[in-house]
Scaffold this motif. Structure first.
Motif, short mmCIF file in Angstrom:
data_model
loop_
_atom_site.label_atom_id
_atom_site.label_comp_id
_atom_site.label_asym_id
_atom_site.label_seq_id
_atom_site.Cartn_x
_atom_site.Cartn_y
_atom_site.Cartn_z
N PRO A 153 0.80 -1.23 0.00
CA PRO A 153 0.00 0.00 0.00
C PRO A 153 0.83 1.28 0.00
N GLY A 154 2.15 1.15 0.11
CA GLY A 154 3.01 2.34 0.09
C GLY A 154 3.32 2.89 1.47
N VAL A 155 2.75 2.27 2.50
CA VAL A 155 2.99 2.71 3.87
C VAL A 155 3.90 1.69 4.55
N PRO A 156 5.05 2.11 5.10
CA PRO A 156 5.94 1.15 5.75
C PRO A 156 5.20 0.29 6.77
N GLY A 157 5.58 -0.99 6.81
CA GLY A 157 4.97 -1.90 7.78
C GLY A 157 3.58 -2.38 7.40
N SER A 158 3.22 -2.27 6.11
CA SER A 158 1.88 -2.69 5.71
C SER A 158 1.93 -3.63 4.51
N MET A 159 0.85 -4.37 4.32
CA MET A 159 0.69 -5.23 3.15
C MET A 159 -0.82 -5.40 2.92
N ALA A 160 -1.24 -5.27 1.66
CA ALA A 160 -2.66 -5.46 1.32
C ALA A 160 -2.85 -6.87 0.76
N VAL A 161 -3.88 -7.54 1.23
CA VAL A 161 -4.25 -8.87 0.74
C VAL A 161 -5.58 -8.75 0.01
N THR A 162 -5.63 -9.21 -1.24
CA THR A 162 -6.85 -9.13 -2.05
C THR A 162 -7.21 -10.52 -2.53
N TRP A 163 -8.51 -10.84 -2.52
CA TRP A 163 -8.95 -12.13 -3.04
C TRP A 163 -10.39 -12.03 -3.51
N THR A 164 -10.88 -13.12 -4.09
CA THR A 164 -12.21 -13.14 -4.68
C THR A 164 -13.03 -14.30 -4.13
N THR A 165 -14.33 -14.05 -3.91
CA THR A 165 -15.32 -15.12 -3.73
C THR A 165 -16.48 -14.81 -4.66
N PHE A 166 -17.39 -15.77 -4.82
CA PHE A 166 -18.54 -15.56 -5.70
C PHE A 166 -19.86 -15.47 -4.93
N ASN A 167 -19.77 -15.58 -3.60
CA ASN A 167 -20.87 -15.21 -2.70
C ASN A 167 -20.30 -14.22 -1.71
N LYS A 168 -21.16 -13.41 -1.12
CA LYS A 168 -20.68 -12.43 -0.17
C LYS A 168 -20.31 -13.11 1.14
N THR A 169 -19.12 -12.82 1.63
CA THR A 169 -18.67 -13.36 2.91
C THR A 169 -17.90 -12.27 3.65
N GLU A 170 -17.52 -12.57 4.87
CA GLU A 170 -16.67 -11.67 5.64
C GLU A 170 -15.27 -11.62 5.00
#
Length: 439
Positions: free
Chosen positions: A36-53
């Motif tokens: 994300p450009g901020v030290p000490g961070s990492m973005a995790v992205t994923w996909t589902t085909f029904n809405k979940t948490e």
């Protein structure tokens, strides 16, 4: 006992009964990381085909598994194809990570969890020497370099991947199922290291909607353009496509140019350039190339390089801007070849010296690396390139880069056709950075 003909009649309804129940698609897939450009961070992205948490559970390697957790949000992406398929894109940003520490994680919800992956948090020190793999034009079909990249990533050879436009060929095809399949294919790379991207022409369908929804880059521009810092470099990702798809808004071209000017001004403040002396750009369509396919870069008046005079107002190009702010290295793709240029500006060569062209060069260095592998195969070269063309290869492959320190940067080209052989390499050495370095 049920008569045979009655049993057969019941069995004939079984497919209808099965088809009548919609499948439950709560299992996470297409997991990928970005910084994300901020030290000490990492973005995790994923996909589902029904809405979940949207949840990530993680912990330090060697510590208690999943002892920490973070929650995020979900975006509904409705593909614009005939079926109007619905994808739920999940994003969770992990913060407070220890620099250079390795974390084990999985993502999902109590309705389904991904496989277990690990990543190393980026070191935020300016003396960090990050290692990159970079390429563009990697497709779902004929992704020749993919297996080698998967193995090398999992061996820990890279800190970051730069994918310089053109994904899947194409993400929107078959109602975005090709996009899903491609994101599954790169999970074995992108779930382990930050996968940093820029848009290419193959993402243009439905106004780049598959690209804008599937990736999570820094800033607030839906991943179209952004910048970030790593080691001794300030890295800028741009969209060259704003020069070609004017139907999506000429204002995008001017917004990007205005943003780019401000970003380069900020990066060139003496206190910033002293800390991050290298400025590296990545964009899909190159300013120069010697392919024979009649692309923009094969013409002297390239839009990306010189702008467009057929718009009101005329649209400025990027070469003068990059030169004025002392951009050191420009990374491109689009051409399905590898080409290294001599330091070039205004169509002229400005080598550092005859014997050491990349030692204190007098203009930016350009690298074109678009031969990772796709269904369109590799391109051919013009047999009579201009003087600025230094090395060319039509082998499938990709580029490695290491930011060694404030003065030294190393690049090499890997040929997948030649079983991973390094077929080209250079050191770019700069004792001075910025506009004054050209003189």
């Amino acid at each position: 006992m049920v008569p045979v003909h009655a049993a057969c009649a019941l069995l004939s309804f079984v497919p209808l009964l099965v088809l009548g129940v919609p499948p439950i698609w709560t299992q996470p897939e297409q997991v990928h990381l970005s910084y994300p450009g901020v030290p000490g961070s990492m973005a995790v992205t994923w996909t589902t085909f029904n809405k979940t948490e949207s949840k990530v559970e993680y912990g330090l390697l060697g510590g208690r598994l999943f002892e920490m957790s973070a929650k995020g949000g979900t975006t509904l992406f409705v593909d614009s194809g005939e079926e109007k398929r619905e994808l739920y894109i999940h994003r969770v940003t992990l913060t407070g990570l220890k620099p250079a520490a390795t974390y084990v994680y999985h993502c999902g919800s109590d309705e389904g969890w991904s496989d277990v992956f690990l990543f190393t948090a980026l070191n935020d020190s300016t003396s960090f020497s990050p290692r990159f793999a970079l390429y563009g034009d990697l497709g779902n079909e004929n992704p020749q370099s993919l297996a080698r990249l998967q193995k090398e990533t999992q061996l820990g050879m890279y800190d970051v991947i730069l994918h310089i436009g053109d994904f899947a060929y194409d993400m929107d095809e078959d109602n975005a199922r090709i996009g899903d399949e491609f994101m599954r294919q790169i999970q074995s790379i992108a779930a382990y290291v930050p996968y940093m991207t820029c848009p290419g022409n193959h993402e243009a369908t439905y106004n780049f909607s598959n690209y804008r929804n599937r990736f999570s880059m820094p800033g607030q521009t839906e991943s179209l353009w952004y910048s970030w810092n790593l080691g001794s470099a300030h890295i800028i990702s741009i969209s060259t496509e704003v020069y070609f798809y004017l139907e999506f808004g000429l204002d995008l071209l001017f917004k990007q140019y205005e943003w780019l000017t401000k970003d380069l001004e900020e990066a060139n403040k003496p206190e910033n350039r002293a800390v991050r002396p290298w400025i590296i750009t990545m964009g899909h369509r190159p300013m120069y190339c010697s392919d024979d396919d009649q692309d923009d870069c094969t013409k002297f008046d390239s839009y990306v390089r010189l702008g467009r005079n057929d718009t009101k107002p005329p649209a400025p190009g990027l070469e003068d801007l990059f030169y004025r702010y002392g951009v050191d290295l420009e990374l491109w793709a689009h051409e399905h070849t590898y080409e290294r240029l001599w330091p070039v500006y205004g169509d002229k060569v400005y080598n550092g010296s005859k014997d050491q062209p990349y030692v204190n060069p007098k203009a930016p260095v350009h690298i074109i690396t678009g031969s990772a592998g796709c269904r369109e195969r590799t391109d051919r070269f013009n047999p009579n390139p201009k003087d600025w063309s230094a090395f060319r290869s039509t082998d499938y492959g990709y580029t490695r880069m290491q930011l060694v320190n404030a003065t030294h940067l190393y690049l090499e080209q890997v040929s997948d056709d030649q079983y991973g052989k390094v077929i080209d390499s250079i050191w770019v050495v700069k004792d001075k950075h910025g506009f004054s370095a050209w003189f």
